[in-house]
Design a protein around this motif. Structure first.
Motif, PDB file in Angstrom:
ATOM      1  N   ARG A  18     124.451  10.861 129.055  1.00 17.17           N
ATOM      2  CA  ARG A  18     124.222  11.585 130.119  1.00 17.17           C
ATOM      3  C   ARG A  18     123.268  10.657 131.389  1.00 17.17           C
ATOM      4  O   ARG A  18     123.507  11.277 132.518  1.00 17.17           O
ATOM      5  CB  ARG A  18     123.565  13.043 130.131  1.00 17.17           C
TER       6      ARG A  18
ATOM      7  N   HIS B 193     118.172  12.519 115.629  1.00 15.08           N
ATOM      8  CA  HIS B 193     119.397  11.911 114.850  1.00 15.08           C
ATOM      9  C   HIS B 193     120.078  10.782 115.860  1.00 15.08           C
ATOM     10  O   HIS B 193     120.204  11.373 117.123  1.00 15.08           O
ATOM     11  CB  HIS B 193     120.338  12.911 114.463  1.00 15.08           C
TER      12      HIS B 193
ATOM     13  N   ASP C 103     127.896  12.565 108.811  1.00 14.40           N
ATOM     14  CA  ASP C 103     127.214  13.814 108.525  1.00 14.40           C
ATOM     15  C   ASP C 103     127.831  14.427 107.189  1.00 14.40           C
ATOM     16  O   ASP C 103     129.022  14.297 106.874  1.00 14.40           O
ATOM     17  CB  ASP C 103     127.344  14.956 109.595  1.00 14.40           C
TER      18      ASP C 103
ATOM     19  N   LEU D 236     123.118  18.800 129.378  1.00 16.74           N
ATOM     20  CA  LEU D 236     122.252  18.751 128.255  1.00 16.74           C
ATOM     21  C   LEU D 236     121.420  19.754 128.175  1.00 16.74           C
ATOM     22  O   LEU D 236     121.279  20.106 126.719  1.00 16.74           O
ATOM     23  CB  LEU D 236     121.472  17.388 128.635  1.00 16.74           C
TER      24      LEU D 236
ATOM     25  N   HIS E 266     120.896   7.367 107.243  1.00 20.98           N
ATOM     26  CA  HIS E 266     122.323   7.840 107.619  1.00 20.98           C
ATOM     27  C   HIS E 266     122.996   7.283 108.655  1.00 20.98           C
ATOM     28  O   HIS E 266     124.056   7.243 108.550  1.00 20.98           O
ATOM     29  CB  HIS E 266     122.095   9.238 107.611  1.00 20.98           C
TER      30      HIS E 266
ATOM     31  N   LEU F 226     112.775  15.562 125.456  1.00 17.76           N
ATOM     32  CA  LEU F 226     113.633  16.923 125.379  1.00 17.76           C
ATOM     33  C   LEU F 226     113.507  17.229 123.851  1.00 17.76           C
ATOM     34  O   LEU F 226     113.510  18.561 123.547  1.00 17.76           O
ATOM     35  CB  LEU F 226     115.150  16.411 125.382  1.00 17.76           C
ATOM     36  N   PHE F 227     113.413  16.374 122.756  1.00 13.34           N
ATOM     37  CA  PHE F 227     113.183  16.903 121.672  1.00 13.34           C
ATOM     38  C   PHE F 227     111.737  16.737 121.124  1.00 13.34           C
ATOM     39  O   PHE F 227     111.450  17.231 119.863  1.00 13.34           O
ATOM     40  CB  PHE F 227     113.916  15.680 120.547  1.00 13.34           C
TER      41      PHE F 227
ATOM     42  N   LEU G 187     123.409  22.129 125.801  1.00 15.73           N
ATOM     43  CA  LEU G 187     123.664  21.801 124.603  1.00 15.73           C
ATOM     44  C   LEU G 187     122.521  21.999 123.616  1.00 15.73           C
ATOM     45  O   LEU G 187     122.534  22.363 122.610  1.00 15.73           O
ATOM     46  CB  LEU G 187     123.981  20.156 124.718  1.00 15.73           C
ATOM     47  N   TYR G 188     121.304  21.284 124.297  1.00 20.57           N
ATOM     48  CA  TYR G 188     120.030  21.300 123.464  1.00 20.57           C
ATOM     49  C   TYR G 188     119.324  22.443 124.052  1.00 20.57           C
ATOM     50  O   TYR G 188     117.972  22.178 124.285  1.00 20.57           O
ATOM     51  CB  TYR G 188     119.382  19.973 123.537  1.00 20.57           C
TER      52      TYR G 188
ATOM     53  N   HIS H  20     122.947  10.502 116.643  1.00 20.82           N
ATOM     54  CA  HIS H  20     124.199  10.980 117.567  1.00 20.82           C
ATOM     55  C   HIS H  20     123.540  12.028 118.821  1.00 20.82           C
ATOM     56  O   HIS H  20     124.135  12.116 119.861  1.00 20.82           O
ATOM     57  CB  HIS H  20     124.993  12.009 116.733  1.00 20.82           C
ATOM     58  N   ASP H  21     122.442  12.524 118.674  1.00 21.77           N
ATOM     59  CA  ASP H  21     122.037  13.364 119.537  1.00 21.77           C
ATOM     60  C   ASP H  21     121.372  12.368 120.661  1.00 21.77           C
ATOM     61  O   ASP H  21     121.448  12.605 121.915  1.00 21.77           O
ATOM     62  CB  ASP H  21     120.685  14.213 119.100  1.00 21.77           C
TER      63      ASP H  21
ATOM     64  N   ASN I 123     122.598  16.679 105.632  1.00 20.12           N
ATOM     65  CA  ASN I 123     121.969  15.876 106.720  1.00 20.12           C
ATOM     66  C   ASN I 123     122.872  15.746 107.913  1.00 20.12           C
ATOM     67  O   ASN I 123     124.339  15.359 107.444  1.00 20.12           O
ATOM     68  CB  ASN I 123     121.218  14.873 106.401  1.00 20.12           C
ATOM     69  N   GLY I 124     122.404  15.475 109.193  1.00 20.83           N
ATOM     70  CA  GLY I 124     123.111  15.236 110.110  1.00 20.83           C
ATOM     71  C   GLY I 124     122.409  15.612 111.403  1.00 20.83           C
ATOM     72  O   GLY I 124     121.029  15.608 111.417  1.00 20.83           O
ATOM     73  N   CYS I 125     123.133  15.576 112.454  1.00 22.81           N
ATOM     74  CA  CYS I 125     122.494  15.541 113.847  1.00 22.81           C
ATOM     75  C   CYS I 125     122.014  16.950 114.065  1.00 22.81           C
ATOM     76  O   CYS I 125     122.231  17.997 113.411  1.00 22.81           O
ATOM     77  CB  CYS I 125     123.451  15.282 115.027  1.00 22.81           C
ATOM     78  N   ALA I 126     121.200  17.125 115.256  1.00 22.02           N
ATOM     79  CA  ALA I 126     120.567  18.535 115.550  1.00 22.02           C
ATOM     80  C   ALA I 126     121.754  19.628 115.401  1.00 22.02           C
ATOM     81  O   ALA I 126     121.389  20.689 115.286  1.00 22.02           O
ATOM     82  CB  ALA I 126     119.793  18.278 116.968  1.00 22.02           C
ATOM     83  N   ILE I 127     122.742  19.302 116.195  1.00 22.71           N
ATOM     84  CA  ILE I 127     124.023  20.157 116.288  1.00 22.71           C
ATOM     85  C   ILE I 127     124.665  20.587 115.080  1.00 22.71           C
ATOM     86  O   ILE I 127     124.727  21.853 115.040  1.00 22.71           O
ATOM     87  CB  ILE I 127     125.134  19.649 117.273  1.00 22.71           C
TER      88      ILE I 127
ATOM     89  N   LEU J 234     117.464  23.501 119.285  1.00 24.77           N
ATOM     90  CA  LEU J 234     116.453  22.512 118.736  1.00 24.77           C
ATOM     91  C   LEU J 234     115.615  22.904 118.008  1.00 24.77           C
ATOM     92  O   LEU J 234     115.169  22.469 116.676  1.00 24.77           O
ATOM     93  CB  LEU J 234     115.642  21.982 119.981  1.00 24.77           C
TER      94      LEU J 234
ATOM     95  N   ARG K  71     115.331  21.552 114.084  1.00 29.19           N
ATOM     96  CA  ARG K  71     113.953  21.020 113.448  1.00 29.19           C
ATOM     97  C   ARG K  71     113.846  21.998 112.148  1.00 29.19           C
ATOM     98  O   ARG K  71     113.245  21.332 111.315  1.00 29.19           O
ATOM     99  CB  ARG K  71     112.994  21.354 114.605  1.00 29.19           C
TER     100      ARG K  71
END
Lengths: 416, 154
Positions: free
Chosen positions: A363, A353, B43, B6, A385, A414-415, B9-10, A355-356, B64-68, B15, B19
């Motif tokens: 960073r 996404h 989102d 990071l 979106h 990373l993903f 966070l991830y 934002h990610d 739907n939205g980001c991974a977070i 993740l 997913r």
């Protein structure tokens, strides 16, 4: 007058010389050099603009157009000089055709309220395009709803361009006004504004041009375009936030009722009757952003002193280089690849996404925008979106594109 | 090398939930339902709850939205399922503290639930992303409150 204005001798374009003018570019984020690729959201400021705003407060600050004392005189003269600079930047016939506003959003609301609403009836139509920013959609939807009128969007092509035929097909006797971006804040697409205006004028329809994403990339000629209204925000052309300009043909401005009532915009006031000042004062109720307007004049001086053929060549090179390098990143999808574009690239990486993506490249010191870019109808048209967006200014370099590309690859790792 | 914030966070679990979100479906005959929307980023989420005898017998989400945002919604449904309404509401308060980097104070009976939500604590290092993580939780609260207006993060 003690407010100093910049009068650099014109120097051949050299991106490193330009970068030295922008103090923020030498900072680091998370220990990495800042790579600022978000100028389409807001551009950074050169020292001369920062100094000019401070110097107003240090040396010549007072309210304008009111008191007779020395400071009031200096501030008023500097404020008027800034208006004259904007008039020259846009090639307006007269400074009186320039109204100071908070930004393009306020300018569009002003025109919607004072020019379009009075001529809009039930069943009438306002023509926009699919790629407009919310600031050039919402004010029109609001007045259309109020008047029982309709907002009609001219579609974009697959490559993000806006063909003239889309306008020709939709202009009708019901069309009362057209409001279009000069350049898209998402796709970078530069619209054939002069041709659209000619087409509209042949049918007697006035046109507003939202120049927010075009004004940072060179001087504008409102007379050559024959625009009825042209708007831009100061903060996107390396000037302060909180100030922008509305250009309107005097033939229109002189007939328009005020937008807001208050001080400065009046001729005579009693409790039962008010007569209004002539434009532009009629549309500038209350104390304006004085120091910001004066500093905006300095930003325009700064732009005027740039070697524009050099800037254009540099921005075109950056756009082409960034497009090529981004295409090398596995699976990256670029949006809007029309021929004539400003230095803006929207993209997405499948599986990540926006934002990610933005958080991860941040960073690495890279500032990009992620989200719907205040253009939800365009996102819907593109079938996404959100997207990420890299936008370039006069101070960006090829090596910053390289940093972005390696940061994107890192995100992919990373993903994965 | 990838920045350690990071990596916080991830985390792999985030993740994975991002997913392959758990409970990403409708709840047929749901007793409570709400939509949530983050107007600044676009989102959106819909949460449906089956509340039977004061127990969240089922909870699921779509959107739907980001991974977070997806991982947070996914973990949330996993953790809230089977809890009482009161416990769910306590966790909704506790998660706000967790996402701000504070120590959540809750009933010892919820310690295990908090442990399972710890992978979300990395969000506290990213103030701009806290709203991504809270959206689903605000929406669940709206659903339990029986509100019809969509929950918003703004």
């Amino acid at each position: 007058m003690s407010v100093s204005l910049v009068h650099n001798a014109k120097r051949p374009f050299d991106v490193d010389v330009i970068r030295a003018d922008f103090p923020i570019l030498s900072r680091t984020v998370y220990g990495k050099p800042l790579v600022y690729l978000d100028s389409a959201a807001s551009a950074q400021k050169p020292d001369c603009v920062i100094e000019a705003e401070g110097n107003v407060y240090r040396q010549s600050y007072a309210n304008i157009n009111r008191s007779a004392h020395a400071l009031a005189g200096e501030a008023t003269v500097a404020f008027d000089a800034a208006r004259a600079r904007i008039a020259r930047f846009l090639n307006a016939k007269s400074s009186d055709e320039i109204v100071f506003v908070r930004g393009a959003t306020e300018a569009i609301n002003l025109v919607a309220h004072s020019f379009v609403a009075p001529i809009l009836g039930a069943g009438d139509e306002i023509l926009l395009t699919e790629l407009e920013h919310h600031s050039n959609i919402v004010p029109w939807v609001m007045i259309a709803k109020e008047k029982g009128a309709k907002v009609v969007a001219v579609p974009i092509d697959e490559d993000g361009s806006v063909p003239l035929s889309g306008f020709a097909e939709r202009i009708s006797a019901r069309t009362k006004f057209i409001s279009i971006a000069h350049a898209s804040n998402v796709l970078g697409t530069i619209l054939p504004v002069a041709e659209i205006i000619a087409l509209a004028h042949a049918r007697g329809i006035p046109v507003l041009v939202d120049g927010c994403q075009m004004a940072p990339h060179g001087k504008i000629d409102v007379q050559a375009l024959d625009a009825d209204f042209y708007v831009f925000s100061g903060h996107k052309i390396y000037g302060p936030s909180g100030v922008g300009a509305l250009y309107g043909k005097m033939a229109h401005l002189s007939k328009m009722p005020p937008y807001q009532g208050g001080g400065s915009m009046i001729d005579e006031v009693s409790f039962d009757r008010v007569t209004f000042a002539d434009p532009p004062a009629r549309f500038e109720a209350g104390t304006p952003a004085i120091a910001q307007a004066i500093a905006l004049g300095v930003a325009i001086d700064y732009l005027n002193n740039l070697d524009w053929p050099g800037v254009h060549a540099h921005e075109a090179d950056l756009l082409a280089y960034a497009t090529d390098r981004l295409r090398e990143v596995n699976s990256l999808r670029l949006f809007g690849q029309s021929q004539n574009r400003a230095a803006i690239i929207a993209f997405e990486m499948p599986g990540i996404h926006a934002h990610d993506l933005a958080t991860i490249v941040d960073r690495e010191g890279v500032a990009v925008r992620a989200g719907h870019h205040c253009a939800q109808p365009l996102m819907k048209r593109l079938g996404v979106h959100a997207t990420a967006r890299a936008s370039f200014g006069i101070y960006n370099r090829r090596d910053e594109v390289d940093v972005l590309v390696s940061a994107l690859r890192r995100a992919g790792e990373l993903f994965k | 090398m990838i920045d350690s914030d990071l990596m916080d966070l991830y985390q792999e679990i985030i993740l994975d939930h991002g997913r392959h979100p758990r409970n990403h479906r409708d709840v047929p005959g749901a007793t409570h339902e709400a939509r949530g929307h983050n107007p600044l980023c676009g989102d959106n989420v819909k949460v449906q709850v089956m509340l039977v005898d004061d127990k969240l017998s089922d909870i699921a989400f779509t959107g739907n939205g980001c991974a977070i945002s997806q991982a947070s919604a996914s973990l949330m449904t996993d953790v809230l399922k089977g809890l009482s309404e009161q416990q769910a509401r306590e966790l909704i308060v506790a998660i706000q503290a967790l996402l701000k980097g504070e120590e959540p104070s809750t009933d010892p009976a919820l310690a295990d639930a908090i442990d399972r939500l710890m992978p979300l604590s990395g969000v506290s290092g990213f103030p701009m992303r806290v709203k991504c993580a809270t959206l689903a939780w605000h929406t669940t609260r709206s659903a339990l409150d029986g509100q019809t207006a969509p929950a918003k993060t703004e």
